[in-house]
Scaffold this motif. Structure first.
Motif, PDB file in Angstrom:
ATOM      1  N   TYR A  73       5.392  -9.967   7.793  1.00 16.16           N
ATOM      2  CA  TYR A  73       4.298 -10.033   6.913  1.00 16.16           C
ATOM      3  C   TYR A  73       2.956  -9.195   7.554  1.00 16.16           C
ATOM      4  N   ALA A  74       3.465  -8.375   8.494  1.00 13.44           N
ATOM      5  CA  ALA A  74       2.164  -7.520   8.906  1.00 13.44           C
ATOM      6  C   ALA A  74       1.826  -6.482   8.047  1.00 13.44           C
ATOM      7  N   THR A  75       0.505  -6.262   8.044  1.00 12.18           N
ATOM      8  CA  THR A  75      -0.009  -5.132   7.239  1.00 12.18           C
ATOM      9  C   THR A  75      -1.197  -4.533   8.010  1.00 12.18           C
ATOM     10  N   PRO A  76      -0.947  -3.138   8.104  1.00 15.72           N
ATOM     11  CA  PRO A  76       0.103  -2.179   7.416  1.00 15.72           C
ATOM     12  C   PRO A  76       1.624  -2.355   8.390  1.00 15.72           C
ATOM     13  N   PHE A  77       2.532  -1.973   7.574  1.00 13.35           N
ATOM     14  CA  PHE A  77       3.681  -1.782   8.050  1.00 13.35           C
ATOM     15  C   PHE A  77       4.229  -0.508   7.773  1.00 13.35           C
ATOM     16  N   SER A  78       5.291  -0.040   8.609  1.00 13.48           N
ATOM     17  CA  SER A  78       5.631   1.337   8.553  1.00 13.48           C
ATOM     18  C   SER A  78       6.971   1.416   7.926  1.00 13.48           C
ATOM     19  N   ILE A  79       7.298   2.611   6.995  1.00  9.45           N
ATOM     20  CA  ILE A  79       8.580   2.560   6.298  1.00  9.45           C
ATOM     21  C   ILE A  79       9.045   4.093   6.267  1.00  9.45           C
ATOM     22  N   THR A  80      10.219   4.312   6.171  1.00 14.66           N
ATOM     23  CA  THR A  80      10.608   5.706   5.930  1.00 14.66           C
ATOM     24  C   THR A  80      11.124   5.787   4.581  1.00 14.66           C
ATOM     25  N   ARG A  81      11.320   6.954   4.261  1.00 18.28           N
ATOM     26  CA  ARG A  81      11.674   7.398   2.531  1.00 18.28           C
ATOM     27  C   ARG A  81      12.947   7.306   2.804  1.00 18.28           C
ATOM     28  N   LYS A  82      13.940   7.618   3.757  1.00 20.40           N
ATOM     29  CA  LYS A  82      15.065   7.274   3.647  1.00 20.40           C
ATOM     30  C   LYS A  82      15.742   5.834   3.462  1.00 20.40           C
ATOM     31  N   ALA A  83      15.000   5.052   4.329  1.00 15.63           N
ATOM     32  CA  ALA A  83      15.283   3.669   4.183  1.00 15.63           C
ATOM     33  C   ALA A  83      14.991   2.899   2.863  1.00 15.63           C
ATOM     34  N   MET A  84      13.669   3.351   2.438  1.00 18.20           N
ATOM     35  CA  MET A  84      13.296   2.815   1.064  1.00 18.20           C
ATOM     36  C   MET A  84      14.142   3.175  -0.243  1.00 18.20           C
ATOM     37  N   MET A  85      14.551   4.547   0.036  1.00 15.69           N
ATOM     38  CA  MET A  85      15.515   5.123  -1.078  1.00 15.69           C
ATOM     39  C   MET A  85      16.776   4.423  -1.037  1.00 15.69           C
ATOM     40  N   LEU A 118       2.594   3.476  -7.523  1.00 17.79           N
ATOM     41  CA  LEU A 118       2.316   2.047  -6.962  1.00 17.79           C
ATOM     42  C   LEU A 118       0.995   2.035  -6.183  1.00 17.79           C
ATOM     43  N   ASP A 119       0.708   3.155  -5.597  1.00 18.43           N
ATOM     44  CA  ASP A 119      -0.445   3.267  -4.653  1.00 18.43           C
ATOM     45  C   ASP A 119      -1.533   3.223  -5.852  1.00 18.43           C
ATOM     46  N   GLU A 120      -1.559   4.209  -6.799  1.00 14.71           N
ATOM     47  CA  GLU A 120      -2.580   4.527  -7.642  1.00 14.71           C
ATOM     48  C   GLU A 120      -3.001   3.425  -8.530  1.00 14.71           C
ATOM     49  N   TYR A 121      -1.756   2.458  -8.952  1.00 12.40           N
ATOM     50  CA  TYR A 121      -1.995   1.332  -9.857  1.00 12.40           C
ATOM     51  C   TYR A 121      -2.439   0.135  -9.040  1.00 12.40           C
ATOM     52  N   GLY A 122      -2.783   0.385  -7.857  1.00  8.83           N
ATOM     53  CA  GLY A 122      -3.009  -0.927  -7.008  1.00  8.83           C
ATOM     54  C   GLY A 122      -2.187  -1.936  -6.646  1.00  8.83           C
ATOM     55  N   TYR A 123      -0.774  -1.505  -6.418  1.00  8.85           N
ATOM     56  CA  TYR A 123       0.258  -2.572  -6.205  1.00  8.85           C
ATOM     57  C   TYR A 123       0.356  -2.711  -4.741  1.00  8.85           C
ATOM     58  N   ILE A 124       0.322  -1.341  -4.079  1.00 11.16           N
ATOM     59  CA  ILE A 124       0.242  -1.251  -2.674  1.00 11.16           C
ATOM     60  C   ILE A 124      -0.937  -0.301  -2.193  1.00 11.16           C
ATOM     61  N   ARG A 125      -1.168  -0.139  -0.957  1.00  9.82           N
ATOM     62  CA  ARG A 125      -1.893   1.186  -0.308  1.00  9.82           C
ATOM     63  C   ARG A 125      -0.986   1.891   0.498  1.00  9.82           C
ATOM     64  N   TYR A 126      -0.750   3.280   0.031  1.00  8.26           N
ATOM     65  CA  TYR A 126       0.315   3.782   0.660  1.00  8.26           C
ATOM     66  C   TYR A 126      -0.296   5.144   1.393  1.00  8.26           C
ATOM     67  N   GLN A 127      -0.229   5.095   2.778  1.00 14.09           N
ATOM     68  CA  GLN A 127      -0.723   6.203   3.619  1.00 14.09           C
ATOM     69  C   GLN A 127       0.434   7.049   4.442  1.00 14.09           C
ATOM     70  N   PRO A 128       0.948   8.232   3.526  1.00 19.73           N
ATOM     71  CA  PRO A 128       2.260   9.016   4.035  1.00 19.73           C
ATOM     72  C   PRO A 128       1.678   9.711   5.226  1.00 19.73           C
ATOM     73  N   SER A 129       2.764   9.770   6.220  1.00 17.85           N
ATOM     74  CA  SER A 129       2.479  10.246   7.542  1.00 17.85           C
ATOM     75  C   SER A 129       2.693  11.875   7.668  1.00 17.85           C
ATOM     76  N   TYR A 130       3.704  12.312   7.017  1.00 23.42           N
ATOM     77  CA  TYR A 130       3.922  13.787   7.001  1.00 23.42           C
ATOM     78  C   TYR A 130       4.429  14.230   8.163  1.00 23.42           C
ATOM     79  N   HIS A 131       4.883  13.179   9.106  1.00 25.22           N
ATOM     80  CA  HIS A 131       5.407  13.452  10.481  1.00 25.22           C
ATOM     81  C   HIS A 131       7.182  13.265  10.324  1.00 25.22           C
ATOM     82  N   PRO A 132       7.932  13.989  10.845  1.00 28.73           N
ATOM     83  CA  PRO A 132       9.343  13.607  10.584  1.00 28.73           C
ATOM     84  C   PRO A 132       9.569  12.640  11.311  1.00 28.73           C
TER      85      PRO A 132
END
Length: 102
Positions: free
Chosen positions: A47-59, A77-91
């Motif tokens: 339940y730590a926030t923020p937490f790290s995700i990868t697109r592959k794992a989430m898909m 989901l970010d726009e509508y306020g369900y989460i706050r999403y910060q993409p990294s753009y780093h592979p």
């Protein structure tokens, strides 16, 4: 506070958000599936926030086959306020997700 009390509290919050999502006509089953995958990932990370995700794992966990659909849903989901999403753009680095308080 014990981990059990935290889990019960967070499950109640998750349930409340799902109820809100069911009334939100902008969302579809893919959004709910991705949101559930995010919740599971957040739970597994203590339940730590923020937490790290990868697109592959989430898909994989949310059964989303299209990269475009994944990006559309997570941004909404970010726009509508369900989460706050910060993409990294780093592979190698995962993107950051902030779970809503309460």
């Amino acid at each position: 506070m014990s981990i059990h009390k935290i889990a019960v509290s967070e499950l109640a919050g998750y349930s409340k958000l799902l109820k809100r999502m069911s009334k939100d006509e902008r969302l579809n089953a893919t959004h709910v599936s991705l949101f559930t995958g995010l919740f599971i990932h957040w739970q597994r990370n203590g339940y730590a926030t923020p937490f790290s995700i990868t697109r592959k794992a989430m898909m994989t966990v949310s059964k989303i086959a299209s990269i475009a659909t994944y990006h559309k849903c997570i941004k909404e989901l970010d726009e509508y306020g369900y989460i706050r999403y910060q993409p990294s753009y780093h592979p190698k680095l995962g993107s950051q997700v902030y779970w809503p308080a309460g």
